[in-house]
Design a protein around this motif. Structure first.
Motif, PDB file in Angstrom:
ATOM      1  N   LEU A   1       0.858  -1.180   0.000  1.00  0.00           N
ATOM      2  CA  LEU A   1       0.000   0.000   0.000  1.00  0.00           C
ATOM      3  C   LEU A   1       0.896   1.232   0.000  1.00  0.00           C
ATOM      4  CD1 LEU A   1      -2.775   1.385   0.268  1.00  0.00           C
ATOM      5  CD2 LEU A   1      -2.570   1.111   2.752  1.00  0.00           C
ATOM      6  N   ASP A   2       0.806   2.014  -1.058  1.00  0.00           N
ATOM      7  CA  ASP A   2       1.596   3.236  -1.190  1.00  0.00           C
ATOM      8  C   ASP A   2       0.750   4.397  -0.694  1.00  0.00           C
ATOM      9  OD1 ASP A   2       3.017   5.473  -1.951  1.00  0.00           O
ATOM     10  OD2 ASP A   2       3.323   4.855  -4.034  1.00  0.00           O
ATOM     11  N   LEU A   3       1.193   5.014   0.419  1.00  0.00           N
ATOM     12  CA  LEU A   3       0.467   6.143   1.010  1.00  0.00           C
ATOM     13  C   LEU A   3       1.130   7.473   0.714  1.00  0.00           C
ATOM     14  CD1 LEU A   3      -0.451   4.605   4.485  1.00  0.00           C
ATOM     15  CD2 LEU A   3      -1.944   4.893   2.500  1.00  0.00           C
ATOM     16  N   GLY A   4       2.214   7.472  -0.088  1.00  0.00           N
ATOM     17  CA  GLY A   4       2.906   8.715  -0.382  1.00  0.00           C
ATOM     18  C   GLY A   4       3.652   9.229   0.824  1.00  0.00           C
ATOM     19  N   THR A   5       3.523  10.527   1.109  1.00  0.00           N
ATOM     20  CA  THR A   5       4.232  11.150   2.240  1.00  0.00           C
ATOM     21  C   THR A   5       3.239  11.917   3.120  1.00  0.00           C
ATOM     22  OG1 THR A   5       4.753  13.067   0.838  1.00  0.00           O
ATOM     23  CG2 THR A   5       6.422  11.353   1.017  1.00  0.00           C
ATOM     24  N   PRO A   6       2.464  11.222   3.938  1.00  0.00           N
ATOM     25  CA  PRO A   6       1.502  11.893   4.809  1.00  0.00           C
ATOM     26  C   PRO A   6       2.214  12.742   5.868  1.00  0.00           C
ATOM     27  CG  PRO A   6       1.099   9.515   4.672  1.00  0.00           C
ATOM     28  CD  PRO A   6       2.444   9.765   4.097  1.00  0.00           C
ATOM     29  N   VAL A   7       1.459  13.618   6.480  1.00  0.00           N
ATOM     30  CA  VAL A   7       1.945  14.411   7.613  1.00  0.00           C
ATOM     31  C   VAL A   7       0.904  14.328   8.716  1.00  0.00           C
ATOM     32  CG1 VAL A   7       2.568  16.709   8.458  1.00  0.00           C
ATOM     33  CG2 VAL A   7       3.264  16.001   6.157  1.00  0.00           C
ATOM     34  N   ASP A   8       1.217  13.716   9.867  1.00  0.00           N
ATOM     35  CA  ASP A   8       2.560  13.258  10.172  1.00  0.00           C
ATOM     36  C   ASP A   8       2.552  11.744  10.353  1.00  0.00           C
ATOM     37  OD1 ASP A   8       5.285  13.277  10.930  1.00  0.00           O
ATOM     38  OD2 ASP A   8       4.792  13.695  13.007  1.00  0.00           O
ATOM     39  N   THR A   9       2.351  11.240  11.556  1.00  0.00           N
ATOM     40  CA  THR A   9       2.520   9.811  11.816  1.00  0.00           C
ATOM     41  C   THR A   9       1.287   9.013  11.381  1.00  0.00           C
ATOM     42  OG1 THR A   9       1.779  10.193  14.087  1.00  0.00           O
ATOM     43  CG2 THR A   9       4.157  10.135  13.693  1.00  0.00           C
ATOM     44  N   VAL A  10       1.523   7.725  11.049  1.00  0.00           N
ATOM     45  CA  VAL A  10       0.476   6.924  10.424  1.00  0.00           C
ATOM     46  C   VAL A  10       0.366   5.564  11.099  1.00  0.00           C
ATOM     47  CG1 VAL A  10      -0.167   5.726   8.292  1.00  0.00           C
ATOM     48  CG2 VAL A  10       0.690   8.072   8.189  1.00  0.00           C
ATOM     49  N   ARG A  11      -0.879   5.102  11.245  1.00  0.00           N
ATOM     50  CA  ARG A  11      -1.188   3.722  11.588  1.00  0.00           C
ATOM     51  C   ARG A  11      -2.179   3.204  10.552  1.00  0.00           C
ATOM     52  NH1 ARG A  11      -2.314   3.798  18.168  1.00  0.00           N
ATOM     53  NH2 ARG A  11      -0.692   5.333  18.730  1.00  0.00           N
ATOM     54  N   VAL A  12      -2.159   1.884  10.309  1.00  0.00           N
ATOM     55  CA  VAL A  12      -3.031   1.295   9.293  1.00  0.00           C
ATOM     56  C   VAL A  12      -3.737   0.074   9.874  1.00  0.00           C
ATOM     57  CG1 VAL A  12      -3.114   0.128   7.045  1.00  0.00           C
ATOM     58  CG2 VAL A  12      -1.663   2.148   7.345  1.00  0.00           C
ATOM     59  N   ASN A  13      -5.016  -0.058   9.523  1.00  0.00           N
ATOM     60  CA  ASN A  13      -5.810  -1.232   9.871  1.00  0.00           C
ATOM     61  C   ASN A  13      -6.447  -1.765   8.590  1.00  0.00           C
ATOM     62  OD1 ASN A  13      -8.595  -2.501  10.506  1.00  0.00           O
ATOM     63  ND2 ASN A  13      -7.599  -2.517  12.501  1.00  0.00           N
ATOM     64  N   VAL A  14      -6.344  -3.081   8.360  1.00  0.00           N
ATOM     65  CA  VAL A  14      -6.934  -3.710   7.182  1.00  0.00           C
ATOM     66  C   VAL A  14      -7.886  -4.801   7.644  1.00  0.00           C
ATOM     67  CG1 VAL A  14      -6.503  -4.975   5.047  1.00  0.00           C
ATOM     68  CG2 VAL A  14      -4.889  -3.214   5.789  1.00  0.00           C
ATOM     69  N   ASN A  15      -9.147  -4.642   7.309  1.00  0.00           N
ATOM     70  CA  ASN A  15     -10.173  -5.636   7.649  1.00  0.00           C
ATOM     71  C   ASN A  15     -10.151  -6.009   9.132  1.00  0.00           C
ATOM     72  OD1 ASN A  15     -11.219  -5.818   5.022  1.00  0.00           O
ATOM     73  ND2 ASN A  15      -9.645  -7.300   4.421  1.00  0.00           N
ATOM     74  N   GLY A  16      -9.973  -4.971   9.973  1.00  0.00           N
ATOM     75  CA  GLY A  16     -10.006  -5.185  11.411  1.00  0.00           C
ATOM     76  C   GLY A  16      -8.686  -5.582  12.029  1.00  0.00           C
ATOM     77  N   HIS A  17      -7.651  -5.721  11.238  1.00  0.00           N
ATOM     78  CA  HIS A  17      -6.343  -6.113  11.748  1.00  0.00           C
ATOM     79  C   HIS A  17      -5.423  -4.889  11.812  1.00  0.00           C
ATOM     80  CE1 HIS A  17      -7.220 -10.428  11.358  1.00  0.00           C
ATOM     81  NE2 HIS A  17      -7.796 -10.125  10.196  1.00  0.00           N
ATOM     82  N   ASP A  18      -4.958  -4.558  13.015  1.00  0.00           N
ATOM     83  CA  ASP A  18      -3.974  -3.487  13.154  1.00  0.00           C
ATOM     84  C   ASP A  18      -2.631  -3.974  12.639  1.00  0.00           C
ATOM     85  OD1 ASP A  18      -5.718  -1.649  14.312  1.00  0.00           O
ATOM     86  OD2 ASP A  18      -5.331  -2.396  16.336  1.00  0.00           O
ATOM     87  N   LEU A  19      -2.030  -3.216  11.727  1.00  0.00           N
ATOM     88  CA  LEU A  19      -0.712  -3.589  11.226  1.00  0.00           C
ATOM     89  C   LEU A  19       0.349  -3.311  12.271  1.00  0.00           C
ATOM     90  CD1 LEU A  19      -2.294  -3.741   8.552  1.00  0.00           C
ATOM     91  CD2 LEU A  19      -0.325  -2.677   7.438  1.00  0.00           C
TER      92      LEU A  19
END
Length: 672
Positions: A525-543
């Protein structure tokens, strides 16, 4: 005397041994924990601190056997409440930390963590929300802690990663390819770069681009009794320099020259760049001293292991002629990667840092015996590297680093509780599915809700009010770009106004994947360069914790499925925009920041039960002057068990044209 007194009272010393005319490496050798700082070692306003300044300080620690080199990081002028973790801004904390690590640092001391929640009565803005800072709300970053910005909650993962990095950087002993003789003591003002002709050899030099690592030996360190050459190294039980380089060194104390001559006679390789020393520094019987110096230098030039060259650009070839080769050799010659090597028994640890503003993908040859392992400091996982080749006492590994990102590789024959497993072989071509590989999926529509942070009813420090804004639908525009929060306003047709908002944004996308995704077990998953910190969850699963310096390669494949999928991206901003807008903070004149997920956001399959080829532009954008040209690099990866014929076709934006519109070659299995 200070250290002796401190030790009598069971106290260690941590000192920044520079700022006045002083022999910095020598001074650092008398401190328990010598320390540098990103502010003085850089431009004061950005993350571009000078790696070489850190090395001057670190030299003293290394030759004296001190295990820790500290860094006061990351005080960016005018950036309080606005510094970021990742690479999205000039005030990037990780970028500054990583440059310090490349200079020999292995301890970070954050600037700052105010111990007062509020200033004393009459302290003006510091008596009100958000609270105490170093110098007010327009001064130096940062004001970490519970009263800090929305991104502070993610610094647990950042600090865990840095702690693992520091642990690796304290393993065994440091190892360097050579030492640069350095006697410039004119360190006034910013940093230690000195004055006159005796400049430090910068990180963009021919030596650095060739992979050579080096530190700086002052005359005082050369005079040490343990400055001896044995088993092919100077300070063999400490930094283990394999050669000494004189860089256009016109002056030198007689005893330093005579010591260097003795070492050269014992077999120490010496490279002399440009002029040779002809005069001694200081006062006294200079005529007699100059004659002794010239005699010692004359004898030095006669030694078999001494080579003189015209410029620093010629030094790498001279070293190779003397059989002094880099412990780590990048293959593309771009100078993008700087390395630090630590050796603990049979294991060699390498810290690799991309010092450029674009991604790099290349092979690097590392000195060491055994199997290479990748040490993921964000998750703590240690994984054997596939696709490497072994040489005589070396391994060659593929390395890809995002701009200003860093990685660790260990080369070891060990097979134990720490280094487990063996590299996986590429999937055999037999039995692979012949189904087509699904194309990348663009995530062009998101639902955004923001937990807005601002001053609470009392207006006191720590009294932060939260307000939910949204949800609002945000759609990608030209090129897949998503609007920054500053563009999400009622004037632009949105039902909410996020222009002056700081907080935590939750982006949710519903993604339908067709049956072609069956058997795809790896996807980025390419999210580019967000500002600032990032967390991701896919189908209920925290990465697991994400690499905040590289959010273009978030691995989500194991959590995806054919059919409907829900991807949630949580983006935490800094506190600056809310501080600007709050009454009485004195920060209204500061420029606002862009927050959020900027896109383009793309989901790309990268492995599975069929041959998968991925192509990635290492430079998403390139500067191009009118009438000029630039070069773009494309990384093609074959994640399959058989070779593939590859053709890459380039297109250009309006007003420019590619000089080469297509290229074709055969890509072996597992190759990049």
């Amino acid at each position: 005397m200070l250290r002796e007194w401190a030790h009598k009272h069971h106290i260690s010393t941590r000192i920044q041994p520079y700022g006045i005319p002083v022999d910095v490496p020598e001074a650092a050798s008398h401190v328990d924990v010598p320390e540098g700082e990103s502010l003085a070692f850089g431009q004061s306003v950005g993350a571009y601190s000078n790696v070489q300044d850190y090395r001057v300080v670190a030299t003293g620690a290394h030759v004296s056997g001190r295990p820790v080199v500290s860094d006061e990081c990351c005080a960016f002028s005018g950036s309080v409440w606005g510094s970021t973790a990742g690479a999205g801004t000039d005030a990037s904390n990780l970028q500054a930390v990583y440059r310090g690590f490349a200079g020999g640092v292995n301890q970070v001391v954050w600037h700052g963590f105010p111990y007062l929640s509020r200033g004393p009565a009459g302290a003006g803005p510091q008596s009100a929300w958000p609270g105490m800072t170093y110098g007010g709300n327009t001064s130096y970053s940062e004001a970490f802690g519970d009263k800090g910005g929305p991104n502070w909650a993610d610094y647990r993962a950042v600090n865990d990663s840095l702690a693992r990095m520091q642990l690796v950087l304290r393993q065994g002993k440091p190892r360097f390819d050579l030492a640069v003789y350095w006697q410039d003591f004119g360190m006034n003002g910013t940093g230690t770069t000195g004055s006159g002709s005796n400049k430090l050899i910068q990180s963009t030099s021919a030596l650095a681009s060739s992979g050579y690592t080096y530190e700086y030996l002052s005359p005082a360190l050369l005079r040490r009794k343990d400055a001896s050459f044995s088993r092919g190294a100077l300070f063999g039980d400490r930094s283990a320099y394999h050669a000494v380089l004189l860089n256009d060194q016109k002056t030198m104390p007689v005893d330093a020259a005579e010591k260097l001559l003795r070492l050269a006679r014992q077999g120490l390789p010496v490279v002399i760049v440009g002029d040779v020393p002809g005069t001694v520094p200081g006062n006294g019987d200079t005529a007699r001293q100059d004659a002794r110096l010239k005699s010692a230098v004359s004898e030095l030039l006669k030694q078999r292991g001494v080579v003189r060259v015209a410029s620093e650009a010629d030094a790498p070839d001279a070293l190779r002629r003397l059989n002094v080769t880099p412990a780590a050799t990048p293959h593309d010659g771009s100078g993008a990667i700087l390395d630090v090597r630590r050796q603990a028994g049979s294991t060699d640890y390498y810290y690799l840092y991309n010092q450029t503003n674009t991604a790099t993908a290349q092979k690097v040859t590392l000195t060491g015996e055994g199997v290479p392992y990748r040490l993921d400091t964000w998750t703590g996982k240690i994984t054997p590297i596939s696709g490497y080749t072994s040489g005589h006492g070396t391994v060659t590994v593929p390395v890809r680093l995002a701009a200003n990102d860093a990685a660790f590789i260990a080369v070891t024959p060990r097979h134990d509780a720490t280094f487990t497993g063996r590299p996986q072989a590429a999937r055999p071509p037999g039995g692979q599915s012949t189904a087509a590989v699904p194309p990348p999926v663009k995530l062009d529509e998101w639902s955004l809700s923001v937990d807005s942070w601002g001053p609470g009813p009392s207006g006191r420090p720590g009294d932060t009010a939260h307000k939910t804004l949204g949800p609002v639908t945000v759609k990608a525009g030209e090129g897949g770009a998503l609007p920054a929060w500053s563009a999400i306003t009622k004037a632009n047709g949105y039902p909410v106004d996020l222009a002056d908002v700081s907080g935590v944004g939750t982006y949710t996308a519903n993604v339908a994947l067709d049956d072609g995704w069956k058997g795809i077990d790896s996807a980025a998953l390419d999210l580019g360069t967000p500002v600032d910190t990032v967390r991701v969850n896919v189908n209920g699963h925290d990465l697991p914790p994400l690499n905040q310096a590289d959010l273009r390669h978030v691995q989500v494949g194991r959590y995806l499925r054919p059919g409907n999928n829900t991807i949630t991206v949580r983006v935490a901003s800094t506190l600056l925009n809310a501080v600007r807008a709050a009454p009485g903070t004195g920060a209204s004149s500061r420029s606002p920041m862009d927050y959020g997920l900027f896109g383009p956001a793309v989901l790309t399959p990268s492995g599975g039960d069929r041959p998968v080829l991925t192509a990635e532009a290492l430079e998403p954008e390139l500067p191009l002057a009118d009438g000029g040209y630039n070069r773009a690099n494309v990384l093609v990866t074959n994640a399959s068990g058989r070779a593939a014929n590859v053709t890459v076709t380039a297109s250009a934006a309006e007003g420019s044209a590619p000089s080469r519109s297509g290229a074709a070659w055969r890509c072996p299995p597992g190759a990049r």
